[in-house]
Design a protein around this motif. Structure first.
Motif, PDB file in Angstrom:
ATOM      1  N   ARG A  31       0.901  -1.269  -0.141  1.00 62.63           N
ATOM      2  CA  ARG A  31      -0.031  -0.111  -0.021  1.00 62.63           C
ATOM      3  C   ARG A  31       0.753   1.260  -0.043  1.00 62.63           C
ATOM      4  O   ARG A  31       0.398   2.337  -0.689  1.00 62.63           O
ATOM      5  CB  ARG A  31      -0.930   0.052   1.384  1.00 62.63           C
ATOM      6  CG  ARG A  31      -2.105  -1.110   1.141  1.00 62.63           C
ATOM      7  CD  ARG A  31      -2.791  -1.061   2.404  1.00 62.63           C
ATOM      8  NE  ARG A  31      -3.943  -1.969   2.543  1.00 62.63           N
ATOM      9  CZ  ARG A  31      -4.877  -2.204   3.391  1.00 62.63           C
ATOM     10  NH1 ARG A  31      -4.346  -1.816   4.637  1.00 62.63           N
ATOM     11  NH2 ARG A  31      -5.847  -3.076   3.267  1.00 62.63           N
ATOM     12  N   LEU A  34       2.473   1.677  -3.400  1.00 65.19           N
ATOM     13  CA  LEU A  34       1.226   2.189  -4.451  1.00 65.19           C
ATOM     14  C   LEU A  34       1.011   3.719  -4.109  1.00 65.19           C
ATOM     15  O   LEU A  34       0.711   4.597  -5.218  1.00 65.19           O
ATOM     16  CB  LEU A  34       0.078   1.404  -4.453  1.00 65.19           C
ATOM     17  CG  LEU A  34       0.148   0.039  -4.972  1.00 65.19           C
ATOM     18  CD1 LEU A  34      -1.125  -0.629  -4.691  1.00 65.19           C
ATOM     19  CD2 LEU A  34       0.351   0.089  -6.475  1.00 65.19           C
ATOM     20  N   ALA A  35       0.891   4.089  -3.155  1.00 66.39           N
ATOM     21  CA  ALA A  35       0.713   5.682  -2.524  1.00 66.39           C
ATOM     22  C   ALA A  35       1.692   6.501  -2.921  1.00 66.39           C
ATOM     23  O   ALA A  35       1.417   7.562  -3.156  1.00 66.39           O
ATOM     24  CB  ALA A  35       0.383   5.640  -0.886  1.00 66.39           C
ATOM     25  N   THR A  38       2.679   8.012  -9.090  1.00 64.12           N
ATOM     26  CA  THR A  38       1.661   8.631  -9.615  1.00 64.12           C
ATOM     27  C   THR A  38       0.659   8.113 -10.247  1.00 64.12           C
ATOM     28  O   THR A  38       0.407   6.925 -10.277  1.00 64.12           O
ATOM     29  CB  THR A  38       2.388   9.742 -10.994  1.00 64.12           C
ATOM     30  OG1 THR A  38       2.630   8.295 -12.004  1.00 64.12           O
ATOM     31  CG2 THR A  38       3.644  10.349 -10.426  1.00 64.12           C
ATOM     32  N   GLU A  39      -0.570   8.559 -10.740  1.00 63.93           N
ATOM     33  CA  GLU A  39      -1.760   7.957 -11.220  1.00 63.93           C
ATOM     34  C   GLU A  39      -1.547   7.040 -12.289  1.00 63.93           C
ATOM     35  O   GLU A  39      -1.888   6.020 -12.544  1.00 63.93           O
ATOM     36  CB  GLU A  39      -2.948   8.992 -11.526  1.00 63.93           C
ATOM     37  CG  GLU A  39      -4.106   8.193 -12.036  1.00 63.93           C
ATOM     38  CD  GLU A  39      -4.688   6.885 -10.909  1.00 63.93           C
ATOM     39  OE1 GLU A  39      -5.396   6.093 -11.339  1.00 63.93           O
ATOM     40  OE2 GLU A  39      -4.629   7.357  -9.535  1.00 63.93           O
ATOM     41  N   ALA A  40      -0.598   7.679 -13.166  1.00 62.74           N
ATOM     42  CA  ALA A  40      -0.341   7.062 -14.505  1.00 62.74           C
ATOM     43  C   ALA A  40       0.740   5.866 -14.026  1.00 62.74           C
ATOM     44  O   ALA A  40       0.503   4.633 -14.810  1.00 62.74           O
ATOM     45  CB  ALA A  40       0.536   7.944 -15.470  1.00 62.74           C
ATOM     46  N   GLN A  41       1.478   5.919 -13.247  1.00 61.32           N
ATOM     47  CA  GLN A  41       2.241   4.620 -12.815  1.00 61.32           C
ATOM     48  C   GLN A  41       1.484   3.633 -12.108  1.00 61.32           C
ATOM     49  O   GLN A  41       1.612   2.393 -12.342  1.00 61.32           O
ATOM     50  CB  GLN A  41       3.398   5.203 -11.716  1.00 61.32           C
ATOM     51  CG  GLN A  41       4.506   6.163 -12.460  1.00 61.32           C
ATOM     52  CD  GLN A  41       5.425   6.676 -11.153  1.00 61.32           C
ATOM     53  OE1 GLN A  41       4.928   7.115 -10.017  1.00 61.32           O
ATOM     54  NE2 GLN A  41       6.670   6.635 -11.635  1.00 61.32           N
ATOM     55  N   ARG A  42       0.378   4.098 -11.276  1.00 60.58           N
ATOM     56  CA  ARG A  42      -0.298   3.368 -10.654  1.00 60.58           C
ATOM     57  C   ARG A  42      -1.062   2.267 -11.652  1.00 60.58           C
ATOM     58  O   ARG A  42      -1.149   0.919 -11.544  1.00 60.58           O
ATOM     59  CB  ARG A  42      -1.205   3.903  -9.536  1.00 60.58           C
ATOM     60  CG  ARG A  42      -0.844   3.804  -8.396  1.00 60.58           C
ATOM     61  CD  ARG A  42      -1.873   4.312  -7.126  1.00 60.58           C
ATOM     62  NE  ARG A  42      -2.420   5.501  -7.625  1.00 60.58           N
ATOM     63  CZ  ARG A  42      -2.015   6.627  -7.175  1.00 60.58           C
ATOM     64  NH1 ARG A  42      -0.717   6.881  -6.432  1.00 60.58           N
ATOM     65  NH2 ARG A  42      -2.467   8.005  -7.640  1.00 60.58           N
ATOM     66  N   GLN A  43      -1.602   2.878 -12.786  1.00 59.79           N
ATOM     67  CA  GLN A  43      -2.159   2.068 -13.795  1.00 59.79           C
ATOM     68  C   GLN A  43      -1.414   1.262 -14.494  1.00 59.79           C
ATOM     69  O   GLN A  43      -1.747   0.347 -14.743  1.00 59.79           O
ATOM     70  CB  GLN A  43      -2.690   3.122 -14.816  1.00 59.79           C
ATOM     71  CG  GLN A  43      -3.866   4.309 -14.058  1.00 59.79           C
ATOM     72  CD  GLN A  43      -4.603   4.937 -15.272  1.00 59.79           C
ATOM     73  OE1 GLN A  43      -4.191   4.780 -16.388  1.00 59.79           O
ATOM     74  NE2 GLN A  43      -5.539   5.913 -14.574  1.00 59.79           N
ATOM     75  N   THR A  46      -0.712  -1.910 -11.936  1.00 60.97           N
ATOM     76  CA  THR A  46      -1.681  -2.965 -11.154  1.00 60.97           C
ATOM     77  C   THR A  46      -2.436  -3.573 -12.375  1.00 60.97           C
ATOM     78  O   THR A  46      -2.870  -3.210 -13.577  1.00 60.97           O
ATOM     79  CB  THR A  46      -2.812  -2.002 -10.670  1.00 60.97           C
ATOM     80  OG1 THR A  46      -3.186  -0.832 -11.542  1.00 60.97           O
ATOM     81  CG2 THR A  46      -2.241  -1.341  -9.173  1.00 60.97           C
ATOM     82  N   GLN A  82      10.718   5.880  -4.233  1.00 62.77           N
ATOM     83  CA  GLN A  82       9.776   4.729  -4.709  1.00 62.77           C
ATOM     84  C   GLN A  82      10.578   3.586  -4.558  1.00 62.77           C
ATOM     85  O   GLN A  82      10.187   2.540  -4.389  1.00 62.77           O
ATOM     86  CB  GLN A  82       9.344   5.228  -6.290  1.00 62.77           C
ATOM     87  CG  GLN A  82       8.381   6.407  -6.198  1.00 62.77           C
ATOM     88  CD  GLN A  82       8.151   6.769  -7.621  1.00 62.77           C
ATOM     89  OE1 GLN A  82       8.879   6.574  -8.342  1.00 62.77           O
ATOM     90  NE2 GLN A  82       6.924   7.454  -7.793  1.00 62.77           N
ATOM     91  N   THR A 134      -5.728  -5.801  -5.254  1.00 58.06           N
ATOM     92  CA  THR A 134      -5.612  -4.688  -4.301  1.00 58.06           C
ATOM     93  C   THR A 134      -5.161  -5.499  -3.071  1.00 58.06           C
ATOM     94  O   THR A 134      -5.438  -6.206  -2.450  1.00 58.06           O
ATOM     95  CB  THR A 134      -6.761  -4.022  -4.162  1.00 58.06           C
ATOM     96  OG1 THR A 134      -7.541  -3.632  -5.417  1.00 58.06           O
ATOM     97  CG2 THR A 134      -6.881  -2.650  -3.066  1.00 58.06           C
TER      98      THR A 134
END
Length: 356
Positions: A31, A34-35, A38-43, A46, A82, A134
């Motif tokens: 967690r 993931l936090a 960036t949003e693009a990296q999370r996509q 996952t 990271q 998740t």
């Protein structure tokens, strides 16, 4: 299906249950990483924990060879913060020795790159991390860490863990070429090789004839490596039922070295599961028995498969100009959970059937 001995899965080997071994630290670490993205990296990192389309099943698309990945995020593409959080996932889910082994694979990969001046291709940062599902204390999820000579698949369901397939390898095996590197002197697979030879040499002459199933390793590679999820491997070699107590202890030492890469509480759980199938456990050896000879060994039961193989020249050895048949300079190893539970597949199916 996973690895089977004849194409037929042995049923009722695994169950959804409490182990008493916490997964809280690895959930928290995943967690936190993931936090930090960036949003693009999370996509990009996952993926579903399960899919019916095996061609899109990220779990099964791993490879141990060098080259570009098209999924996940590499250590090279992360910020320092990271990277620290990414490697904290390994530290949370693995034993101290397991993390040391993983570090050795990456460090020897860099050392090999330094040895042949190919550090853009062989280094300690071209390793990709992905998250399946998740991170959760109750629902199934997992992570995959993948790169040259190091692949870890780590499935979590409640407090159960399946850390297979896990592939580890190195070329060179020992960093003793006298180059200017911080990793000069690093050694890998010392204990795994010693344990294999110690077990083989504990056997009587008659037992050894049964255990050694081939005198040459020229045609031997890992049978259950990358893209071999459904390998069919009949048992071969000597059965643990033919061993005395001292010999059996040496066999379990081999298994413990591979199982023990996961965190200690889950390693104890896993060893107990494996020992329930003692009389169905087999050991086989291919090749010579000299200390530095290229060889292969396997430990195989309904619930565990371990292979260690001395490879011939890989890309680093060829670039370095080593002679072919280079003894134990290049090693591959893998541990699998046969009969459908690699990647936690059987546990996931049971969870979906019982809880959904």
């Amino acid at each position: 299906m996973g690895v089977t001995t004849d194409g037929t899965v042995v049923e009722d080997l695994y169950s959804v249950h409490r182990t008493g071994a916490s997964t809280g630290k690895v959930v928290a670490a995943a967690r936190a990483w993931l936090a930090s993205l960036t949003e693009a990296q999370r996509q990009a990192v996952t993926f579903p924990v399960s899919t019916t389309d095996y061609t899109q099943d990220q779990w099964r698309l791993w490879t141990n060879v060098d080259g570009d990945r098209d999924a996940g995020l590499s250590l090279a593409d992360m910020t320092e913060a990271q990277r620290v959080r990414a490697l904290a996932i390994l530290k949370a889910g693995m034993s101290v020795r397991g993390v040391e082994n993983a570090d050795k694979m990456r460090h020897l990969n860099l050392y090999g790159g330094q040895l042949v001046d190919l550090t853009d291709q062989f280094n300690d940062e071209l390793y990709w991390l992905t998250i399946m599902g998740t991170p959760s204390a109750t629902e199934p999820w997992g992570w995959q860490f993948e790169g040259h000579h190091l692949v870890i698949n780590y499935f979590v369901l409640g407090d159960q863990v399946v850390m297979t397939p896990t592939f580890m390898g190195s070329e060179p095996r020992v960093a003793d070429y006298g180059i200017d590197s911080e990793y000069e002197g690093t050694k890998s697979f010392e204990e795994e090789l010693a344990a294999g030879f110690a077990f083989l040499r504990s056997l009587s002459a008659g037992q050894r004839k049964v255990a050694i199933t081939a005198v040459s390793t020229s045609d031997r590679d890992l049978t259950a490596g990358a893209y071999s999820d459904n390998a069919v491997m009949p048992y071969e070699g000597i059965s643990a039922s033919a061993l005395n107590r001292r010999q059996l202890a040496k066999l379990w030492r081999i298994v413990e070295l591979f199982v023990g890469n996961v965190d200690e509480p889950h390693a104890r759980v896993r060893m107990a599961e494996i020992k329930k199938h003692t009389h169905e456990t087999h050991f086989s050896w291919h090749g010579p028995t000299d200390d530095d000879a290229p060889m292969y060994y396997r430990v195989h039961s309904p619930v565990v498969l371990i292979e260690l193989d001395c490879q011939d020249l890989g890309p680093i050895g060829k670039a370095a100009g080593w002679a072919a048949g280079s003894n134990q300079r290049h090693i591959h190893s893998v541990i699998r959970t046969p009969n459908g539970n690699d990647y936690g597949k059987d546990l996931l199916a049971l969870h979906l059937a019982l809880d959904h």
